[in-house]
Design a protein around this motif. Structure first.
Motif, PDB file in Angstrom:
ATOM      1  N   LEU A 228       0.814  -1.195   0.000  1.00 17.31           N
ATOM      2  CA  LEU A 228       0.000   0.000   0.000  1.00 17.31           C
ATOM      3  C   LEU A 228       0.863   1.266   0.000  1.00 17.31           C
ATOM      4  O   LEU A 228       0.549   2.251  -0.669  1.00 17.31           O
ATOM      5  CB  LEU A 228      -0.904   0.006   1.229  1.00 17.31           C
ATOM      6  N   LEU A 229       1.968   1.225   0.714  1.00 13.46           N
ATOM      7  CA  LEU A 229       2.847   2.395   0.736  1.00 13.46           C
ATOM      8  C   LEU A 229       3.397   2.669  -0.658  1.00 13.46           C
ATOM      9  O   LEU A 229       3.465   3.819  -1.098  1.00 13.46           O
ATOM     10  CB  LEU A 229       4.000   2.184   1.723  1.00 13.46           C
ATOM     11  N   LEU A 230       3.765   1.597  -1.359  1.00 18.75           N
ATOM     12  CA  LEU A 230       4.274   1.782  -2.718  1.00 18.75           C
ATOM     13  C   LEU A 230       3.194   2.361  -3.616  1.00 18.75           C
ATOM     14  O   LEU A 230       3.445   3.268  -4.415  1.00 18.75           O
ATOM     15  CB  LEU A 230       4.756   0.443  -3.283  1.00 18.75           C
ATOM     16  N   LEU A 231       1.992   1.840  -3.467  1.00 18.51           N
ATOM     17  CA  LEU A 231       0.872   2.327  -4.263  1.00 18.51           C
ATOM     18  C   LEU A 231       0.630   3.822  -3.999  1.00 18.51           C
ATOM     19  O   LEU A 231       0.494   4.621  -4.919  1.00 18.51           O
ATOM     20  CB  LEU A 231      -0.373   1.521  -3.901  1.00 18.51           C
ATOM     21  N   THR A 232       0.616   4.172  -2.715  1.00 18.48           N
ATOM     22  CA  THR A 232       0.422   5.570  -2.342  1.00 18.48           C
ATOM     23  C   THR A 232       1.524   6.436  -2.933  1.00 18.48           C
ATOM     24  O   THR A 232       1.275   7.539  -3.430  1.00 18.48           O
ATOM     25  CB  THR A 232       0.430   5.720  -0.809  1.00 18.48           C
ATOM     26  N   LEU A 233       2.742   5.919  -2.875  1.00 23.39           N
ATOM     27  CA  LEU A 233       3.883   6.663  -3.406  1.00 23.39           C
ATOM     28  C   LEU A 233       3.699   6.955  -4.891  1.00 23.39           C
ATOM     29  O   LEU A 233       3.878   8.091  -5.341  1.00 23.39           O
ATOM     30  CB  LEU A 233       5.156   5.842  -3.180  1.00 23.39           C
ATOM     31  N   SER A 291       2.838   6.527 -18.292  1.00 29.14           N
ATOM     32  CA  SER A 291       2.169   5.269 -18.629  1.00 29.14           C
ATOM     33  C   SER A 291       2.841   4.086 -17.946  1.00 29.14           C
ATOM     34  O   SER A 291       2.168   3.176 -17.466  1.00 29.14           O
ATOM     35  CB  SER A 291       2.199   5.033 -20.144  1.00 29.14           C
ATOM     36  N   LEU A 292       4.174   4.123 -17.903  1.00 26.37           N
ATOM     37  CA  LEU A 292       4.881   3.035 -17.217  1.00 26.37           C
ATOM     38  C   LEU A 292       4.476   2.992 -15.753  1.00 26.37           C
ATOM     39  O   LEU A 292       4.210   1.919 -15.198  1.00 26.37           O
ATOM     40  CB  LEU A 292       6.398   3.234 -17.346  1.00 26.37           C
ATOM     41  N   SER A 293       4.378   4.169 -15.130  1.00 25.12           N
ATOM     42  CA  SER A 293       3.982   4.202 -13.717  1.00 25.12           C
ATOM     43  C   SER A 293       2.557   3.717 -13.524  1.00 25.12           C
ATOM     44  O   SER A 293       2.259   3.001 -12.566  1.00 25.12           O
ATOM     45  CB  SER A 293       4.100   5.618 -13.163  1.00 25.12           C
ATOM     46  N   ILE A 294       1.673   4.126 -14.431  1.00 25.18           N
ATOM     47  CA  ILE A 294       0.283   3.690 -14.328  1.00 25.18           C
ATOM     48  C   ILE A 294       0.206   2.177 -14.475  1.00 25.18           C
ATOM     49  O   ILE A 294      -0.504   1.493 -13.738  1.00 25.18           O
ATOM     50  CB  ILE A 294      -0.595   4.384 -15.391  1.00 25.18           C
ATOM     51  N   GLY A 295       0.988   1.648 -15.431  1.00 26.17           N
ATOM     52  CA  GLY A 295       1.025   0.200 -15.618  1.00 26.17           C
ATOM     53  C   GLY A 295       1.452  -0.505 -14.340  1.00 26.17           C
ATOM     54  O   GLY A 295       0.887  -1.530 -13.943  1.00 26.17           O
ATOM     55  N   VAL A 297       1.058   0.610 -11.244  1.00 27.10           N
ATOM     56  CA  VAL A 297      -0.051   0.677 -10.286  1.00 27.10           C
ATOM     57  C   VAL A 297      -1.067  -0.412 -10.598  1.00 27.10           C
ATOM     58  O   VAL A 297      -1.536  -1.136  -9.722  1.00 27.10           O
ATOM     59  CB  VAL A 297      -0.757   2.056 -10.348  1.00 27.10           C
ATOM     60  N   PHE A 298      -1.390  -0.535 -11.871  1.00 30.92           N
ATOM     61  CA  PHE A 298      -2.385  -1.505 -12.309  1.00 30.92           C
ATOM     62  C   PHE A 298      -1.965  -2.918 -11.947  1.00 30.92           C
ATOM     63  O   PHE A 298      -2.724  -3.695 -11.377  1.00 30.92           O
ATOM     64  CB  PHE A 298      -2.562  -1.375 -13.819  1.00 30.92           C
ATOM     65  N   TRP A 299      -0.717  -3.208 -12.245  1.00 28.37           N
ATOM     66  CA  TRP A 299      -0.179  -4.527 -11.959  1.00 28.37           C
ATOM     67  C   TRP A 299      -0.234  -4.814 -10.462  1.00 28.37           C
ATOM     68  O   TRP A 299      -0.645  -5.888 -10.022  1.00 28.37           O
ATOM     69  CB  TRP A 299       1.256  -4.573 -12.484  1.00 28.37           C
ATOM     70  N   TYR A 300       0.109  -3.785  -9.668  1.00 34.35           N
ATOM     71  CA  TYR A 300       0.086  -3.916  -8.225  1.00 34.35           C
ATOM     72  C   TYR A 300      -1.308  -4.184  -7.696  1.00 34.35           C
ATOM     73  O   TYR A 300      -1.519  -5.017  -6.847  1.00 34.35           O
ATOM     74  CB  TYR A 300       0.603  -2.620  -7.588  1.00 34.35           C
ATOM     75  N   GLN A 301      -2.279  -3.408  -8.214  1.00 38.18           N
ATOM     76  CA  GLN A 301      -3.631  -3.521  -7.699  1.00 38.18           C
ATOM     77  C   GLN A 301      -4.246  -4.866  -8.012  1.00 38.18           C
ATOM     78  O   GLN A 301      -5.115  -5.338  -7.297  1.00 38.18           O
ATOM     79  CB  GLN A 301      -4.510  -2.421  -8.297  1.00 38.18           C
ATOM     80  N   ARG A 302      -3.826  -5.468  -9.105  1.00 43.32           N
ATOM     81  CA  ARG A 302      -4.459  -6.715  -9.504  1.00 43.32           C
ATOM     82  C   ARG A 302      -3.807  -7.933  -8.873  1.00 43.32           C
ATOM     83  O   ARG A 302      -4.273  -9.033  -9.032  1.00 43.32           O
ATOM     84  CB  ARG A 302      -4.479  -6.824 -11.025  1.00 43.32           C
ATOM     85  N   ARG A 303      -2.704  -7.725  -8.195  1.00 42.13           N
ATOM     86  CA  ARG A 303      -2.105  -8.841  -7.487  1.00 42.13           C
ATOM     87  C   ARG A 303      -2.861  -9.062  -6.201  1.00 42.13           C
ATOM     88  O   ARG A 303      -3.369  -8.131  -5.602  1.00 42.13           O
ATOM     89  CB  ARG A 303      -0.649  -8.532  -7.153  1.00 42.13           C
ATOM     90  N   ASP A 304      -2.960 -10.275  -5.775  1.00 41.81           N
ATOM     91  CA  ASP A 304      -3.596 -10.520  -4.493  1.00 41.81           C
ATOM     92  C   ASP A 304      -2.535 -10.562  -3.419  1.00 41.81           C
ATOM     93  O   ASP A 304      -1.649 -11.404  -3.447  1.00 41.81           O
ATOM     94  CB  ASP A 304      -4.369 -11.852  -4.527  1.00 41.81           C
ATOM     95  N   TRP A 305      -2.652  -9.620  -2.506  1.00 40.74           N
ATOM     96  CA  TRP A 305      -1.625  -9.573  -1.451  1.00 40.74           C
ATOM     97  C   TRP A 305      -2.106 -10.290  -0.234  1.00 40.74           C
ATOM     98  O   TRP A 305      -3.230 -10.175   0.146  1.00 40.74           O
ATOM     99  CB  TRP A 305      -1.297  -8.112  -1.118  1.00 40.74           C
TER     100      TRP A 305
END
Lengths: 305, 282
Positions: A228-233, A291-295, A297-305
């Motif tokens: 979550l911290l990475l996502l927020t960042l 776009s790379l950063s958005i990608g 975020v997307f990849w992160y959000q779709r992973r199940d943590w």
């Protein structure tokens, strides 16, 4: 994501769905779809086209012709462009470091459901709801080097405050301060919500095992919070890079070009100098990075943590 | 228990209070100072040391602002833009989200749609502002509120659709199935069964849209110049003019900030959910 399409739907139901529901559902989506295509995708394609054209509105009413990648080459070699990239990196980097640290600390310090903590949290999030232009003017008043409140308070402590907005380096610091003041609450909120969702028994177990508070944070909570911290960042990084309003009203890019950020540079190049080709090209250079950063975020959000 | 707290614990509690106190002051002092500046006499600006407690409270800056037809127009334009953007966004965004949620799309397609929402939320908007300016110039809509409204819709509709899509996906389908047996059409089901349940989320989305639209600067400042200019542009305009008019600038900022602070105090939960949406689920 819950996709219960198949569950419990018999054949006749799905038949009903196809014949009676689907046309309506499609109709529901149409208005939104049209607006998004017209206002987002068409301009996006248009700007890709512009980036390959030689067009300065003040010289000609129509594009002067295809120039290939010339705009890109020119922009990458342009000293103001390079300076804007450097400024963006400094401002966003500095602001992120400060607001992540402060935000995480404040999230821990304002934990709890007592009315006092709730009141403190309500108060602390106020900067976030202020229009960035207004926040910019507010800090412009505060940071006035002679008659500003900040330098006055510093002088009470015996410190001679700098020429905040008139000195190139301090102007960068001023922008960092403003971004931190306005957006630390975002980190506080997101991290606060995450901390609240950590199961108590995990912390209790750690306490029973004799772990100190600091060790519990480091070895139990931090790993849980990390995604979550990475996502927020990344969220804050993109928003900070893209912001125009606050710089516009705080420093107007100045003094000179010293607080031109990439967004500010592209904006003035396109809508003040009307050099459409060059502005579109630099915005596409920016776009690749975003776009790379958005990608990510997307990849992160779709992973199940 | 409390009596037996060690000195160390008491020192920690004190430090805790002090830090939070400083944080609150860091938020409050700038805001208070802005309000003070907006009621200061002109001669008390730029004094050294700064006038913290003005000798006299004056409302002349506010009066000047609202007697100026320009400010009245800015205010009216801002209201028009915010109301239209919010209304259109809520209707089309909620419908679109419902459509997408009930269309039985495959997971892959839904992921694609979500990516598009995420992309629109975060790509450098300055990229599309220039072509958008050109399109509006072509359509002869430059310097009209419509250019601002349509431009903002491009941002707010995908955002609200995304927000509501998550809400509809979490809504159990069984709720609608009873109505389905009665032979209710999609429209009836949406209107009578679904909408009442999701109303709190719709309000959250509406508050968030109003907030985004009211504060928006990039699109407004790129397609409007004079006739259609809004409050955010007016606030920024005080700086680009030669010689800053401190009083009116502070007063104008207060006018712009106050509605959002009131929003934040009364609809805090909704606003927070919207602002942090995407980083925190739901």
């Amino acid at each position: 994501m819950s996709l219960s399409a198949a569950s419990g739907s018999t054949k006749s139901q799905s038949d009903w769905h196809r014949r009676h529901d689907l046309p309506w559902l499609l109709l529901f989506v149409v208005p939104a779809f049209i607006i998004v295509v017209a206002v987002q995708f068409y301009p996006l394609v248009y700007s890709a086209f512009l980036s390959l054209q030689d067009w300065v509105l003040t010289e000609s009413q129509t594009p002067k012709g295809f120039v290939g990648l010339e705009n890109f080459v020119k922009e990458l070699g342009d000293s103001t462009f390079q300076r804007s990239v450097r400024n963006s990196v400094l401002i966003t980097g500095g602001a992120l470091a400060l607001q992540m640290t402060l935000g995480i600390c404040l999230a821990y310090l304002t934990m709890g459901a007592s009315w006092r903590m709730r009141a403190v949290r309500t108060l602390l999030i106020l900067p976030m709801v202020i229009a960035p232009v207004a926040a910019g003017t507010l800090w412009r008043i505060l940071l006035n080097s002679r008659a500003g409140l900040v330098n006055h308070l510093l002088s009470l402590l015996g410190i001679k405050g700098p020429e905040w907005l008139a000195h190139p380096d301090w102007a960068i610091v001023s922008v960092i301060l403003l971004d931190t003041w306005q957006w630390t609450p975002f980190v506080l909120l997101v991290v606060g919500a995450a901390i609240a969702s950590i199961p108590d028994d995990l912390l209790e177990a750690a306490a029973i095992d004799g772990a100190s508070r600091w060790k519990t944070f480091l070895y139990v909570e931090l790993p849980l919070l990390m995604p979550l911290l990475l996502l927020t960042l990344v969220f804050r990084m993109l928003e900070s890079l893209l912001s125009l309003d606050s710089i516009y009203s705080l420093t107007f890019g100045g003094p000179g070009y010293s607080t031109y950020t990439l967004t500010y540079y592209i904006y003035t190049l396109g809508l003040r100098s009307f050099n459409f080709g060059a502005a579109a090209a630099s915005s596409w250079i920016f776009m690749v990075f975003a776009s790379l950063s958005i990608g990510l975020v997307f990849w992160y959000q779709r992973r199940d943590w | 228990m409390n009596r037996q707290r060690s000195t160390k614990q008491r020192a920690l509690a004190l430090a805790h209070g002090l830090i939070l106190g400083c944080a609150c002051l860091a938020v409050l002092i700038p805001l208070a100072y802005l309000v003070i500046n907006s009621v200061k006499l002109p001669r008390e600006f730029l004094t050294v040391p700064p006038t913290i407690l003005p000798s006299e409270v004056t409302f002349e800056h506010y009066r000047d602002l609202f007697e100026d037809s320009k400010t009245v127009r800015h205010f009216r334009n801002s209201l028009t833009v915010t109301l239209w953007t919010t209304g259109v966004t809520i209707i089309s965004g909620t419908l679109a989200a419902y459509g997408l949620a009930r269309m039985r799309l495959s997971a892959r397609i839904l992921a694609g749609v979500t990516f598009i929402f995420l992309f629109i939320r975060f790509y450098p908007r300055v990229t599309t502002v220039i072509p958008y300016f050109l399109v509006m110039r072509e359509l002869d809509l430059l310097d009209t509120v419509w250019a601002i409204i349509i431009g903002q819709l491009g941002i707010t509709i995908p955002f609200v659709t995304w927000l509501m899509l998550v809400v509809f996906q979490d809504l159990p389908r069984e709720i609608e199935e009873a109505a389905l047996v009665d032979g209710a059409s999609v429209l009836q089901r949406f209107y009578r069964v679904v909408l009442p349940i999701v109303m709190p989320s719709v309000s959250a989305a509406a508050i968030l849209t109003a907030f985004l639209s009211w504060n928006e600067f990039l699109i407004a400042s790129s397609v409007a110049r004079r006739k259609a200019s809004v409050l955010s542009m007016a606030v920024a305009g005080f700086v680009s003019d030669k010689g800053i008019q401190w009083g009116p600038m502070a007063a104008m900022s207060v006018v712009m900030i106050v509605p959002m602070i009131v929003f934040a105090l009364f609809a805090q939960k909704y606003l927070i959910r919207g602002i942090t949406f995407g980083a925190v689920k739901g």
